[in-house]
Enzyme design. Structure first.
Site, PDB file in Angstrom:
ATOM      1  N   LYS A 265       0.759  -1.212   0.244  1.00  0.00           N
ATOM      2  CA  LYS A 265      -0.139  -0.048  -0.252  1.00  0.00           C
ATOM      3  C   LYS A 265       0.999   1.314   0.123  1.00  0.00           C
ATOM      4  O   LYS A 265       1.574   1.507   0.997  1.00  0.00           O
ATOM      5  CB  LYS A 265      -0.854   0.003   1.296  1.00  0.00           C
ATOM      6  CG  LYS A 265      -1.567   1.266   1.458  1.00  0.00           C
ATOM      7  CD  LYS A 265      -2.507   1.098   2.772  1.00  0.00           C
ATOM      8  CE  LYS A 265      -3.426   2.437   3.208  1.00  0.00           C
ATOM      9  NZ  LYS A 265      -4.245   2.407   4.162  1.00  0.00           N
ATOM     10  N   ASP A 270      -2.713  10.074   3.657  1.00  0.00           N
ATOM     11  CA  ASP A 270      -4.410   9.696   3.834  1.00  0.00           C
ATOM     12  C   ASP A 270      -5.344  10.645   4.963  1.00  0.00           C
ATOM     13  O   ASP A 270      -4.949  10.729   6.005  1.00  0.00           O
ATOM     14  CB  ASP A 270      -4.320   8.344   4.697  1.00  0.00           C
ATOM     15  CG  ASP A 270      -5.709   7.834   4.864  1.00  0.00           C
ATOM     16  OD1 ASP A 270      -6.780   8.220   4.164  1.00  0.00           O
ATOM     17  OD2 ASP A 270      -5.913   6.589   5.468  1.00  0.00           O
ATOM     18  N   LYS A 277     -10.633  12.174   8.620  1.00  0.00           N
ATOM     19  CA  LYS A 277     -10.243  11.791   9.992  1.00  0.00           C
ATOM     20  C   LYS A 277     -10.273  12.897  10.917  1.00  0.00           C
ATOM     21  O   LYS A 277     -10.549  14.110  10.425  1.00  0.00           O
ATOM     22  CB  LYS A 277      -8.632  11.537   9.834  1.00  0.00           C
ATOM     23  CG  LYS A 277      -8.384  10.022   9.058  1.00  0.00           C
ATOM     24  CD  LYS A 277      -6.876   9.628   8.883  1.00  0.00           C
ATOM     25  CE  LYS A 277      -6.759   8.444   8.263  1.00  0.00           C
ATOM     26  NZ  LYS A 277      -7.491   7.166   8.677  1.00  0.00           N
ATOM     27  N   ASP A 288       1.327   6.250   5.677  1.00  0.00           N
ATOM     28  CA  ASP A 288       0.410   5.290   5.140  1.00  0.00           C
ATOM     29  C   ASP A 288       0.979   4.816   3.775  1.00  0.00           C
ATOM     30  O   ASP A 288       0.316   3.750   3.144  1.00  0.00           O
ATOM     31  CB  ASP A 288      -1.027   5.946   4.788  1.00  0.00           C
ATOM     32  CG  ASP A 288      -1.927   5.100   5.173  1.00  0.00           C
ATOM     33  OD1 ASP A 288      -1.853   4.072   5.609  1.00  0.00           O
ATOM     34  OD2 ASP A 288      -3.268   5.312   4.379  1.00  0.00           O
ATOM     35  N   ASP A 347     -12.457   6.603   3.807  1.00  0.00           N
ATOM     36  CA  ASP A 347     -11.255   6.308   4.704  1.00  0.00           C
ATOM     37  C   ASP A 347     -10.667   4.777   4.740  1.00  0.00           C
ATOM     38  O   ASP A 347      -9.672   4.548   5.122  1.00  0.00           O
ATOM     39  CB  ASP A 347     -11.570   6.866   6.056  1.00  0.00           C
ATOM     40  CG  ASP A 347     -10.133   6.962   6.788  1.00  0.00           C
ATOM     41  OD1 ASP A 347      -8.928   6.796   6.263  1.00  0.00           O
ATOM     42  OD2 ASP A 347     -10.060   7.059   8.242  1.00  0.00           O
ATOM     43  N   GLU A 349      -9.436   3.324   2.096  1.00  0.00           N
ATOM     44  CA  GLU A 349      -9.156   3.460   0.852  1.00  0.00           C
ATOM     45  C   GLU A 349      -7.901   2.644   0.321  1.00  0.00           C
ATOM     46  O   GLU A 349      -7.971   2.276  -0.792  1.00  0.00           O
ATOM     47  CB  GLU A 349      -8.611   4.884   0.436  1.00  0.00           C
ATOM     48  CG  GLU A 349      -6.952   5.124   1.175  1.00  0.00           C
ATOM     49  CD  GLU A 349      -6.802   5.064   2.740  1.00  0.00           C
ATOM     50  OE1 GLU A 349      -7.814   5.108   3.384  1.00  0.00           O
ATOM     51  OE2 GLU A 349      -5.640   4.812   2.869  1.00  0.00           O
ATOM     52  N   ARG A 351      -7.743  -0.684   0.994  1.00  0.00           N
ATOM     53  CA  ARG A 351      -7.904  -1.777   0.492  1.00  0.00           C
ATOM     54  C   ARG A 351      -8.554  -1.726  -1.084  1.00  0.00           C
ATOM     55  O   ARG A 351      -8.681  -2.839  -1.746  1.00  0.00           O
ATOM     56  CB  ARG A 351      -9.132  -2.663   1.256  1.00  0.00           C
ATOM     57  CG  ARG A 351     -10.535  -1.486   1.204  1.00  0.00           C
ATOM     58  CD  ARG A 351     -11.484  -1.913   2.566  1.00  0.00           C
ATOM     59  NE  ARG A 351     -11.045  -1.592   3.899  1.00  0.00           N
ATOM     60  CZ  ARG A 351     -11.485  -1.714   5.090  1.00  0.00           C
ATOM     61  NH1 ARG A 351     -12.470  -2.538   5.095  1.00  0.00           N
ATOM     62  NH2 ARG A 351     -10.994  -1.186   6.153  1.00  0.00           N
TER      63      ARG A 351
HETATM   64  N1  BES Z   1      -4.295   4.247   6.951  1.00  0.00           N
HETATM   65  C1  BES Z   1      -5.632   4.078   7.851  1.00  0.00           C
HETATM   66  C2  BES Z   1      -5.147   3.096   8.966  1.00  0.00           C
HETATM   67  C3  BES Z   1      -4.333   3.314   9.920  1.00  0.00           C
HETATM   68  C4  BES Z   1      -4.808   3.737  11.278  1.00  0.00           C
HETATM   69  C5  BES Z   1      -2.566   3.579   9.632  1.00  0.00           C
HETATM   70  C6  BES Z   1      -3.731   4.107  12.061  1.00  0.00           C
HETATM   71  C7  BES Z   1      -2.158   3.752  10.730  1.00  0.00           C
HETATM   72  C8  BES Z   1      -2.427   4.125  11.858  1.00  0.00           C
HETATM   73  C9  BES Z   1      -6.596   3.368   6.891  1.00  0.00           C
HETATM   74  O1  BES Z   1      -6.732   3.838   5.525  1.00  0.00           O
HETATM   75  C10 BES Z   1      -7.886   3.755   7.540  1.00  0.00           C
HETATM   76  O2  BES Z   1      -8.190   4.827   7.835  1.00  0.00           O
HETATM   77  N2  BES Z   1      -8.610   2.699   8.042  1.00  0.00           N
HETATM   78  C11 BES Z   1      -9.677   2.686   8.533  1.00  0.00           C
HETATM   79  C12 BES Z   1     -10.739   1.928   8.028  1.00  0.00           C
HETATM   80  C13 BES Z   1     -12.249   2.063   8.489  1.00  0.00           C
HETATM   81  C14 BES Z   1     -12.646   3.387   7.923  1.00  0.00           C
HETATM   82  C15 BES Z   1     -13.001   0.898   7.782  1.00  0.00           C
HETATM   83  C16 BES Z   1      -9.738   2.446  10.111  1.00  0.00           C
HETATM   84  O3  BES Z   1      -8.999   1.426  10.549  1.00  0.00           O
HETATM   85  O4  BES Z   1     -10.245   3.206  11.072  1.00  0.00           O
HETATM   86 ZN    ZN Z   2      -4.976   4.572   4.682  1.00  0.00          ZN
HETATM   87 ZN    ZN Z   3      -7.981   5.346   5.448  1.00  0.00          ZN
END
Ligand code: BES
Ligand code: ZN
Ligand code: ZN
Length: 500
Positions: A265, A270, A277, A288, A347, A349, A351
């Site tokens: 990834k 992000d 966020k 990210d 968010d 994104e 996947r």
């Molecule tokens: N980049 C984030 C995941 C992340 C969180 C990386 C904390 C490093 C530290 C990812 O894109 C994300 O935002 N995931 C969400 C998914 C949800 C919206 C389904 C998450 O895990 O909250």
């Molecule tokens: Zn992300």
């Molecule tokens: Zn995200």
């Protein structure tokens, strides 16, 4: 950097001489016992009163005032001989080299033979030493106006050891390559999003390809449109920066068979998009692209070691931004595989970009797939900050990844994917998949979504959201990016056995 020498004498002159010290009730042995005689038994006294410690990872220093050729002796505690393992040794060397940094060593010698046991052979000790040297002395330069003064570093390390076949020297080089590539991954992750865009990442990959003679392909937006990469394009829709699909191929076998696909990834920042966020949650999202950095780090090691394996690295890269053109919750998009996706959360994104990258890795002949991503906050809830999460559709491939992660000292733990989990990923009423089926089992939902694009190809997913960065200094490096999984992936490739 390394100078292997088998003629050790206590009279040889060095700034610093490093000796391993096991905890032995019977007293000092070998070179330490010899040195003790020169000090009229005072070393024994210092060990007794704890000023020289044999405790695991303790580093103790004494000045010799001319009694030995070395000006200072450093003792590295190794605990009980029976308990020593490779990881402890690597961390012990890490502590030593952190000391070397604060004390500004430029020259030193290590008595490598004093760091071996029944479980840790000489070559392992050599690998641990050089890997730790590179990793523990890592520093991200940063951008302060005053940061340009060159730091004093070890430029010459003498390694005393018997090395009849040149194996110690080779192991030192290998360990150093592992450590340096981990540092390259760290620097990519530590670099802010304005200074590492998808285009910058593509440039970096191209340079790596030139250096190691990989085949490189960088897909531009127009080509992605032609190929129907609707998932990566959707994430990029709100950005002023063009997306890149970065592909590096390394062919170490005669035929392009048994190809390992490494998919990382590469979200350079992000924001969360319209599912934005929080102001606290957004800080740090330059990291990210930790999955992409791990893949590029692994490719650096592969380029150095040239194993007899075939590898295709695929990195989907963009930032995830908000603008009038950005994709939105409720949008339905079509991925390269043809699968349609209902976007419930912009968010989620990672996947999406991985979906097209997985399909594209297969397009390039990948027979095995490992994806690595800072994918979910859920992995932190499940496993904390020291363990990466794993998912798989193939036991045998997972075993190999687990073995590699163990050797690299990068722990992973597997969570399950049951049929009911897949039902949730497939639960959209209007599309084949939905990208956010709810908060329960976040990490499983994220990874299982990516697994849908393996379409039966053996696959392992690694979620490094909790491990790609650390808030604390540690034995093998400073706070910030860890470079996690670069070494695990390289070891996986090096040791890979095709699955029948
Ligand atoms: N980049 C984030 C995941 C992340 C969180 C990386 C904390 C490093 C530290 C990812 O894109 C994300 O935002 N995931 C969400 C998914 C949800 C919206 C389904 C998450 O895990 O909250
Ligand atoms: Zn992300
Ligand atoms: Zn995200």
């Amino acid at each position: 950097m390394f100078n292997v020498n088998n003629e050790f004498k206590l009279t040889n002159s060095h700034d610093c001489l490093v000796i391993g010290l096991f905890n032995k009730p019977s007293g000092l042995e070998g070179v330490t016992a010899e040195a003790d005689q020169l000090f009229d038994g005072q070393l024994t006294e210092l060990v007794k009163n704890g000023e020289i410690s044999a405790k695991k990872k303790a580093v103790s220093k004494i000045h010799t005032f001319g009694k030995t050729g070395a000006k200072k002796l450093y003792f590295v505690g190794l605990g009980h001989e029976k308990e020593l393992d490779f990881e402890t040794l690597r961390e012990a060397f890490g502590r030593l080299f952190k000391t070397s940094k604060t004390e500004k060593w430029t020259e030193a010698a290590v008595l490598l033979d004093t760091f071996t046991s029944d479980a840790v052979e000489l070559n392992d000790a050599a690998h641990a030493l050089s890997e730790a040297l590179a990793m523990a002395t890592y520093e991200f330069e940063g951008y302060k106006q005053k940061s340009n003064e060159p730091e004093k570093r070890i430029e010459n390390l003498t390694v005393y050891s018997v090395d009849e076949e040149g194996e110690v020297e080779a192991a030192l080089e290998v360990g150093y390559a592992f450590g340096k590539a981990t540092n390259s991954a760290r620097t990519l992750v530590n670099t802010p999003g304005n200074l590492l865009t998808a285009s910058d990442m593509a440039e970096y990959a191209k340079k790596l390809a030139e250096k190691y003679e990989f085949e490189a392909e960088i897909l531009e937006k127009e080509e992605m449109e032609k190929l129907g990469m609707g998932a990566l394009l959707a994430v990029n829709q709100g950005s002023a920066e063009p997306p890149k699909m970065i592909v590096l191929k390394y062919q170490g076998k005669e035929e392009w068979t048994d190809v390992i696909g490494l998919v990382g990834k590469g979200i350079t920042f992000d924001t969360g998009g319209y599912s934005i966020k929080t102001k606290a949650g957004i800080v740090g999202m330059k990291s990210d692209m930790g999955g992409a950095a791990a893949v590029l780090g692994a490719m650096e090691i592969i380029g150095e070691l040239k194993p007899e394996q075939n590898v295709v690295a695929v990195i989907p890269s963009t930032d995830n931004m908000i603008s009038g053109t950005a994709f939105k919750p409720d949008d339905v998009i079509t991925s390269m595989s043809g699968k349609t996706i209902e976007v419930l959360n912009t968010d989620a994104e990672g996947r999406l970009v991985l979906a097209d990258a997985m399909t594209y890795a297969k397009h390039h002949g990948a027979n095995y797939l490992v994806d690595i991503a800072t994918l979910t906050g859920g992995v932190i809830t499940a496993l904390g900050l020291h363990t990466s999460g794993a998912l798989t559709n193939n036991e045998a491939l997972f075993e190999q990844v687990l073995e590699a992660s163990y050797e690299a000292g990068e722990p992973i733990w597997r969570l399950p994917i049951f049929e009911r989990d897949l039902e949730r990923v497939r639960s959209s009423k209007i599309a084949d998949l939905n990208n956010s089926p709810g908060a329960e089992g976040h990490m499983i939902m994220g990874g299982a979504f990516v697994g849908e694009f393996a379409e039966g190809t053996p696959w392992v997913h690694l979620d490094i959201a909790g491990t790609a960065t650390t808030g604390k200094d540690h034995d093998l490096g400073p706070a910030g990016a860890t470079g996690v999984m670069a070494r695990t992936l390289a070891l996986l490739v090096e040791r890979f056995e095709p699955i029948k």
